[in-house]
Design an enzyme around this catalytic site. Structure first.
Site, PDB file in Angstrom:
ATOM      1  N   SER A 118      45.343  43.942  47.831  1.00 13.53           N
ATOM      2  CA  SER A 118      43.668  44.130  46.740  1.00 13.53           C
ATOM      3  C   SER A 118      42.319  44.262  47.757  1.00 13.53           C
ATOM      4  O   SER A 118      42.832  44.991  48.996  1.00 13.53           O
ATOM      5  CB  SER A 118      43.379  42.617  46.181  1.00 13.53           C
ATOM      6  N   ASP A 168      47.471  46.834  36.241  1.00 14.23           N
ATOM      7  CA  ASP A 168      46.163  46.283  37.183  1.00 14.23           C
ATOM      8  C   ASP A 168      44.803  47.641  37.265  1.00 14.23           C
ATOM      9  O   ASP A 168      45.296  48.991  37.474  1.00 14.23           O
ATOM     10  CB  ASP A 168      47.390  46.655  38.818  1.00 14.23           C
ATOM     11  N   HIS A 180      48.157  42.077  38.452  1.00 12.86           N
ATOM     12  CA  HIS A 180      47.851  42.165  39.749  1.00 12.86           C
ATOM     13  C   HIS A 180      47.500  41.141  40.078  1.00 12.86           C
ATOM     14  O   HIS A 180      47.715  39.946  39.757  1.00 12.86           O
ATOM     15  CB  HIS A 180      46.690  42.439  39.882  1.00 12.86           C
TER      16      HIS A 180
END
Ligand SMILES: *[C@@H]1O[C@H](CO)[C@@H](O)[C@H](O)[C@H]1NC(C)=O
Ligand SMILES: *[C@@H]1O[C@H](CO)[C@@H](O)[C@H](O)[C@H]1NC(C)=O
Length: 398
Positions: free
Chosen positions: A188, A342, A372
């Site tokens: 991320s 995501d 995610h």
């Protein structure tokens, strides 16, 4: 009677506010639903606290997540210690079994939207100790300054300083690491920082030891077009919605809400930087199956003032997708994980495409039932699957 009607209305209202439509493909929907609901309730409380002027939104979120921190405890297989690399705090994981040869080294950067997260979170601590054990590697899990206290480029600079410190010959020797087998990895916002420092490193004449691999797990790679198909589809994705991601981007650069408003409208890139849009043009960079029926529109030009005040969002150190082909060409072997559900999916897909276009070596895993956060969600089969794939790729390539 009056009371039960009131109760009914309250329940319906609460259900309406916390309801999150989940894609069918996702495993254990109740688990994801619970996590997503907790985050949603957390964001409501944090927004409320901010509205009342009690606390900054992200400071409240940090408080809520503090319970995830665990002390640096060694176990039967791995020695865990805390120290600082050039005054940046890091956690180091060293396998206990004896080794004749030098070990692999992996430098890990946690996620959390540049605002949240820590190497001390139980998810990251567990991941790092398992990685050290499975790969017989020395894992350095770095921290860095977080927003809203610190803004770009502080996060980038902390991580870069810490990495440069690790890559010194005598430091690698001290930890028994083979200088030819060092990699970086992050998820991320950590994937964003991993991509950014990897690009910086190949242009840094002072660092002699180079990286062998980089691993980018659902990374955020650009803040110029926040209306790619995955952003459009992800208005209500679990865990990370479009609005939360836009908020993270904005916090990375400034506390000024003006930037966030412009970003939500996708009207923040001024005319004089429109040449950068080619690097994030999903119309040309995204495979057809991800474009679906989405129609590409050039983002509407924004005010020059925002870009002058917060040049971070057009800086390649914050948006690695803006790098020139010449830089991409020199990147080390790259492993990218993208997830179907995501908002950051298309960032990863576009980076894969740009790397392939210049002939760089890249392995891409797209996770059809992924969302995610799936890489660090304890107790889910998908998490075990992703981590096993990650370890086997590293065992082969690092
Ligand atoms: C240590 O390693 C062994 C062998 O891989 C494993 O069975 C055991 O669970 C590990 N211990 C911890 C605390 O992870
Ligand atoms: C994006 O790509 C499409 C074609 O794939 C092109 O028509 C459009 O002008 C491009 N826009 C930008 C800003 O590069």
């Amino acid at each position: 009677m009056g009371r039960s009607i009131f109760l009914l209305i309250s329940v319906v209202l609460v259900a309406y506010y916390v309801y999150i439509p989940l894609p069918d493909a996702i495993e254990k929907p109740w688990w994801v639903f619970r996590e997503a609901t907790l985050i949603k309730i957390g964001t409501y409380l944090a927004s409320f606290g901010e509205l009342l002027g009690i606390n900054h939104f992200m400071d409240t979120m940090q408080l809520f997540m503090k319970f995830q921190e665990v002390p640096p405890m060694s176990d039967e297989n791995v020695t865990v210690m805390e120290t600082a690399f050039d005054s940046v705090p890091v956690r180091i994981y060293i396998p206990k079994r004896k080794s004749m040869a030098l070990r692999r080294g992996l430098f890990y950067i946690h996620g959390g939207g540049w605002c949240l997260g820590s190497a001390a979170y139980i998810t990251y601590d567990t991941l790092s100790r398992r990685t050290a054990h499975k790969l017989d590697a020395v894992v350095v899990s770095t921290d860095y300054g977080l927003a809203p206290k610190h803004h770009f480029p502080r996060q980038f600079e902390d991580v870069y300083r810490s990495l440069r410190w690790f890559l010194q010959e005598d430091i690698l020797e001290k930890y028994g690491v083979d200088p030819r087998r060092v990699g970086v990895s992050g998820d991320s916002a950590g994937g964003n920082l991993a991509a950014a420092v990897t690009q910086q490193l190949i242009q840094d004449p002072d660092v002699k030891i180079k990286l062998k691999v980089q691993v980018l797990i659902y990374p955020a790679l650009q803040a110029l077009d926040l209306n790619s198909p995955s952003y459009q589809e992800g208005l209500h994705f679990p865990i990370l919605t479009r609005s939360l991601m836009v908020r993270f981007w904005r916090e990375y650069f400034t506390t000024d809400q003006g930037l966030e408003k412009a970003m939500l409208l996708n009207q923040h890139v001024p005319m004089e930087f429109s040449h950068l849009l080619q690097f994030v043009n999903w119309s040309s960079l995204l495979p057809a199956r991800y474009k679906k029926n989405h129609v590409y529109k050039n983002p509407t030009p924004g005010s020059s003032e925002l870009a002058q005040k917060y040049p971070g969002f057009i800086d390649v150190k914050a948006c690695p997708l803006l790098a020139s082909d010449n830089i991409l060409h020199h990147l080390p072997l790259t492993y990218i994980i993208t997830c179907q559900y995501d908002v950051l999916r298309d960032d990863g897909l576009m980076y894969v495409k740009r790397l392939q276009n210049v002939g760089a070596h890249v392995t891409h895993h797209h996770i059809e039932d992924g969302f995610h956060g799936a890489f660090t969600s304890p107790g889910l089969k998908i998490t075990n699957r992703l981590q096993s794939q990650y370890w086997s790729w590293l065992i082969k390539n690092l």
